[in-house]
Design a protein around this motif. Structure first.
Motif, PDB file in Angstrom:
ATOM      1  N   LEU A   1      37.724  23.155  41.648  1.00  0.00           N
ATOM      2  CA  LEU A   1      38.025  24.363  40.871  1.00  0.00           C
ATOM      3  C   LEU A   1      37.489  25.612  41.552  1.00  0.00           C
ATOM      4  N   GLY A   2      36.259  25.476  42.055  1.00  0.00           N
ATOM      5  CA  GLY A   2      35.543  26.630  42.595  1.00  0.00           C
ATOM      6  C   GLY A   2      36.251  27.247  43.786  1.00  0.00           C
ATOM      7  N   SER A   3      36.957  26.407  44.562  1.00  0.00           N
ATOM      8  CA  SER A   3      37.632  26.968  45.727  1.00  0.00           C
ATOM      9  C   SER A   3      38.809  27.846  45.272  1.00  0.00           C
ATOM     10  N   GLU A   4      39.249  27.645  44.053  1.00  0.00           N
ATOM     11  CA  GLU A   4      40.362  28.449  43.526  1.00  0.00           C
ATOM     12  C   GLU A   4      39.871  29.577  42.620  1.00  0.00           C
ATOM     13  N   ILE A   5      38.988  29.197  41.712  1.00  0.00           N
ATOM     14  CA  ILE A   5      38.546  30.185  40.721  1.00  0.00           C
ATOM     15  C   ILE A   5      37.227  30.810  41.133  1.00  0.00           C
ATOM     16  N   GLN A   6      37.312  31.977  41.649  1.00  0.00           N
ATOM     17  CA  GLN A   6      36.101  32.740  41.938  1.00  0.00           C
ATOM     18  C   GLN A   6      36.385  34.143  41.453  1.00  0.00           C
ATOM     19  N   ALA A   7      35.321  34.899  41.341  1.00  0.00           N
ATOM     20  CA  ALA A   7      35.516  36.268  40.861  1.00  0.00           C
ATOM     21  C   ALA A   7      36.575  36.969  41.720  1.00  0.00           C
ATOM     22  N   THR A   8      36.661  36.576  43.010  1.00  0.00           N
ATOM     23  CA  THR A   8      37.628  37.224  43.909  1.00  0.00           C
ATOM     24  C   THR A   8      39.075  36.941  43.499  1.00  0.00           C
ATOM     25  N   LEU A   9      39.256  35.826  42.778  1.00  0.00           N
ATOM     26  CA  LEU A   9      40.607  35.512  42.303  1.00  0.00           C
ATOM     27  C   LEU A   9      41.141  36.665  41.452  1.00  0.00           C
ATOM     28  N   PHE A  10      40.195  37.307  40.747  1.00  0.00           N
ATOM     29  CA  PHE A  10      40.593  38.372  39.838  1.00  0.00           C
ATOM     30  C   PHE A  10      40.568  39.756  40.494  1.00  0.00           C
ATOM     31  N   GLY A  11      40.448  39.765  41.829  1.00  0.00           N
ATOM     32  CA  GLY A  11      40.396  41.047  42.561  1.00  0.00           C
ATOM     33  C   GLY A  11      41.657  41.869  42.320  1.00  0.00           C
ATOM     34  N   VAL A  12      42.785  41.259  42.593  1.00  0.00           N
ATOM     35  CA  VAL A  12      44.074  41.899  42.312  1.00  0.00           C
ATOM     36  C   VAL A  12      44.736  41.083  41.208  1.00  0.00           C
ATOM     37  N   LEU A  13      45.071  41.756  40.112  1.00  0.00           N
ATOM     38  CA  LEU A  13      45.671  41.006  39.009  1.00  0.00           C
ATOM     39  C   LEU A  13      47.182  41.135  39.032  1.00  0.00           C
ATOM     40  N   ASP A  14      47.824  40.061  39.400  1.00  0.00           N
ATOM     41  CA  ASP A  14      49.292  40.039  39.312  1.00  0.00           C
ATOM     42  C   ASP A  14      49.723  38.646  38.858  1.00  0.00           C
ATOM     43  N   GLU A  15      51.006  38.434  38.853  1.00  0.00           N
ATOM     44  CA  GLU A  15      51.535  37.159  38.400  1.00  0.00           C
ATOM     45  C   GLU A  15      50.893  35.990  39.143  1.00  0.00           C
ATOM     46  N   HIS A  16      50.706  36.235  40.435  1.00  0.00           N
ATOM     47  CA  HIS A  16      50.143  35.230  41.323  1.00  0.00           C
ATOM     48  C   HIS A  16      48.756  34.761  40.851  1.00  0.00           C
ATOM     49  N   THR A  17      47.961  35.726  40.387  1.00  0.00           N
ATOM     50  CA  THR A  17      46.606  35.406  39.905  1.00  0.00           C
ATOM     51  C   THR A  17      46.663  34.360  38.805  1.00  0.00           C
ATOM     52  N   TRP A  18      47.531  34.616  37.837  1.00  0.00           N
ATOM     53  CA  TRP A  18      47.572  33.732  36.663  1.00  0.00           C
ATOM     54  C   TRP A  18      48.170  32.385  37.004  1.00  0.00           C
ATOM     55  N   GLU A  19      49.113  32.399  37.942  1.00  0.00           N
ATOM     56  CA  GLU A  19      49.682  31.124  38.401  1.00  0.00           C
ATOM     57  C   GLU A  19      48.625  30.273  39.085  1.00  0.00           C
ATOM     58  N   ARG A  20      47.847  30.925  39.938  1.00  0.00           N
ATOM     59  CA  ARG A  20      46.814  30.170  40.666  1.00  0.00           C
ATOM     60  C   ARG A  20      45.769  29.611  39.713  1.00  0.00           C
ATOM     61  N   LEU A  21      45.410  30.438  38.742  1.00  0.00           N
ATOM     62  CA  LEU A  21      44.424  29.990  37.759  1.00  0.00           C
ATOM     63  C   LEU A  21      44.956  28.784  36.982  1.00  0.00           C
ATOM     64  N   GLU A  22      46.209  28.898  36.567  1.00  0.00           N
ATOM     65  CA  GLU A  22      46.835  27.797  35.823  1.00  0.00           C
ATOM     66  C   GLU A  22      46.858  26.518  36.643  1.00  0.00           C
ATOM     67  N   GLU A  23      47.271  26.655  37.898  1.00  0.00           N
ATOM     68  CA  GLU A  23      47.344  25.488  38.779  1.00  0.00           C
ATOM     69  C   GLU A  23      45.988  24.827  38.937  1.00  0.00           C
ATOM     70  N   ALA A  24      44.978  25.663  39.156  1.00  0.00           N
ATOM     71  CA  ALA A  24      43.629  25.128  39.381  1.00  0.00           C
ATOM     72  C   ALA A  24      43.144  24.362  38.151  1.00  0.00           C
ATOM     73  N   LEU A  25      43.370  24.919  36.972  1.00  0.00           N
ATOM     74  CA  LEU A  25      42.899  24.267  35.741  1.00  0.00           C
ATOM     75  C   LEU A  25      43.653  22.962  35.494  1.00  0.00           C
ATOM     76  N   ILE A  26      44.947  22.987  35.769  1.00  0.00           N
ATOM     77  CA  ILE A  26      45.736  21.768  35.563  1.00  0.00           C
ATOM     78  C   ILE A  26      45.343  20.685  36.569  1.00  0.00           C
ATOM     79  N   MET A  27      45.077  21.094  37.807  1.00  0.00           N
ATOM     80  CA  MET A  27      44.625  20.137  38.821  1.00  0.00           C
ATOM     81  C   MET A  27      43.320  19.465  38.388  1.00  0.00           C
ATOM     82  N   ALA A  28      42.469  20.219  37.706  1.00  0.00           N
ATOM     83  CA  ALA A  28      41.182  19.671  37.256  1.00  0.00           C
ATOM     84  C   ALA A  28      41.344  18.927  35.935  1.00  0.00           C
ATOM     85  N   ASP A  29      42.580  18.747  35.500  1.00  0.00           N
ATOM     86  CA  ASP A  29      42.891  17.990  34.293  1.00  0.00           C
ATOM     87  C   ASP A  29      42.458  18.649  32.995  1.00  0.00           C
TER      88      ASP A  29
END
Ligand code: GTP
Ligand code: MG
Length: 342
Positions: free
Chosen positions: A58-86
Motif C-alpha cells: 500500500l505504502g508504495s502507492e499511498i503516500q502524501a505525495t499521491l495527493f500532490g496533484v489531485l486529478d482523476e488519476h489520483t483517485w484511480e490510483r488510490l482505489e487500485e491500491a486499496l483493492i489490491m490490499a483487499d
C-alpha cells in the motif's frame, strides 16, 4: 476501541472476586512502570512490523505525495491500491468517494490532511458492533468456529495464554473438535504451552458432550473462562452447520446466557474468497466477533478493514504469527494508521 488487552476485555469492578483483584494488580503494575505511552508506541511499532507486507504494497502507492496533484488519476490510483490490499470494492468505493468529495469542496488541503482523513475514513468503516469481549460471567464461555485451517486451535491457545497472563483469569479448554484424530492432541499441546487445563473426549465422541463436560467442570471449580474448540470440517457443510448448532444448544442448556462470545476465525491470506466462506458461518453460528489470522504472511491485510462492512461483524483480535504472543486486540484506527502513515 480496544488498543490493548485491558481495553479488549470487559471485566468486573476491581475487588470483585479473583478476577477483579488480578485486573487491579495489572493496572497497578502499569502505573508503577509509568510508561503506558511508551508501551503503546512499542505495540504500535510491532503492529507495523507484523503488517509489513501489506504496508509495503500500500505504502508504495499511498503516500502524501499521491495527493500532490489531485486529478482523476489520483483517485484511480488510490482505489487500485486499496483493492489490491483487499480492502474490498464496496469499502474502497465509499471511502474514496467521500475523500474525493471533501477534497473537491476544499474542506481538506494538502497531502498530510488527506492522508489523515483517509485513515479516519478507513477506521470508521471498520468500526461496527461491540469490539470488546465481555468476560464478567463466571464462567464465561467462548466458542471458536471457522473453516478448517483458519487458525481456531492456534488462536485458542494464544487467547488462553493472554487471559491468564494479562488478567490472571483461570482458563479451561474444551476439545469439541472430535472429528479429526489429531485435533484433541493439537489443543492439548496448546493447553500445555499456555499453562491451562483441558477437557477432551474420545475421537468420534459427541462434541456437545465435551462442551457440556468442560462447562460443568469450570462451574464446579469456579473457573473464569471456558474456550471451546470446534471442527472446521465434517462430511458435508450441512453436517458441520448442524453440529455447530447442536453444540451451541447444549452449551445454552448447560449455562444460561452462554455461549457469551462466538469468535469466527478468518485466514487473511485467503482474502475475499475466505470472506465468502466465512459468511456461511457468520449466518448460522451466531458469531459475535472475528479473529483475523495470518496477517503476518499476507500483502492483503486490508481485508481487516472490509470485514465490518461485508459481514457486519467487528474484528476483535488479529493473529500475527504462530507463537503465543502473536495475538493482539484489533483497533481500526491503529490498524489503518499502521498501514498508511509514513
Ligand atoms: N503465520 C501465522 N500462522 C498462523 C496464524 N494462526 C494460525 N496459524 C497457522 O495456521 C495453521 C492452522 O492453524 P490451526 O489453529 O490448526 O487451524 P484450525 O482452524 O484449528 O484448523 P482445523 O482444526 O483443521 O479446523 C497452523 O499451522 C498455524 O500455525 C497466524 O496468525 N500467523
Ligand atoms: Mg483445529
Amino acid at each position: 476501541m480496544a488498543r490493548d488487552w485491558s481495553e479488549l476485555f470487559i471485566t468486573g469492578e476491581a475487588g470483585e472476586g479473583r478476577r477483579g483483584e488480578a485486573a487491579a494488580g495489572e493496572t497497578q503494575q502499569e502505573a508503577d512502570s509509568g510508561a503506558p505511552a511508551a508501551e503503546r508506541r512499542g505495540l504500535f511499532r510491532r503492529l507495523r512490523e507484523s503488517m509489513a507486507k501489506t504496508r509495503q504494497a500500500l505504502g508504495s502507492e499511498i503516500q502524501a505525495t499521491l495527493f500532490g496533484v489531485l486529478d482523476e488519476h489520483t483517485w484511480e490510483r488510490l482505489e487500485e491500491a486499496l483493492i489490491m490490499a483487499d480492502v474490498g470494492a464496496g469499502t474502497t468505493a465509499s471511502v474514496v468517494e467521500t475523500l474525493e468529495a471533501e477534497a473537491a469542496s476544499g474542506e481538506l488541503k494538502g497531502g498530510e490532511a488527506l492522508s489523515e482523513r483517509l485513515i479516519g475514513l478507513l477506521a470508521q468503516t471498520a468500526s461496527v458492533g461491540e469490539p470488546r469481549i465481555d468476560i464478567r460471567a463466571r464462567p464465561t464461555v467462548i466458542v471458536a468456529v471457522g473453516v478448517n485451517g483458519t487458525g481456531k486451535t492456534t488462536t485458542i491457545g494464544k487467547l488462553a495464554w493472554h487471559l491468564q497472563r494479562e488478567l490472571g483469569a483461570s482458563v479451561l479448554l474444551g476439545a469439541a473438535d472430535t472429528y479429526r484424530a489429531a485435533a484433541g492432541e493439537q489443543l492439548e499441546g496448546w493447553a500445555q504451552r499456555a499453562g491451562c487445563e483441558i477437557v477432551r473426549g474420545a475421537e468420534g465422541s459427541d462434541p456437545g458432550a465435551v462442551a457440556f463436560d468442560a462447562i460443568g467442570q469450570a462451574r464446579s471449580r469456579d473457573m473464569d473462562v471456558v474456550i471451546i474448540d470446534t471442527a472446521g470440517r465434517l462430511h458435508t457443510q450441512d453436517d458441520l452447520m448442524g453440529e455447530l448448532g447442536k453444540v451451541r444448544r447444549v452449551i445454552a442448556r448447560q449455562l444460561e446466557g452462554a455461549p457469551h462470545e462466538t469468535l469466527l476465525t478468518i485466514d487473511a491470506t485467503t482474502g475475499q474468497n475466505g470472506l465468502r466462506q466465512a459468511k456461511l458461518f457468520a449466518e448460522t453460528a451466531q458469531v459475535s466477533g472475528v479473529v483475523l489470522t495470518k496477517l503476518d504472511g499476507t500483502a492483503r491485510g486490508g481485508i481487516a478493514l472490509a470485514i465490518a462492512r461485508e459481514l457486519e461483524l467487528p474484528v476483535k483480535l488479529i493473529g500475527v504469527g504462530e507463537s503465543l504472543e502473536d495475538l493482539r486486540p484489533f483497533d481500526p484506527e491503529d490498524f489503518a494508521r499502521a498501514l498508511i502513515a509514513e
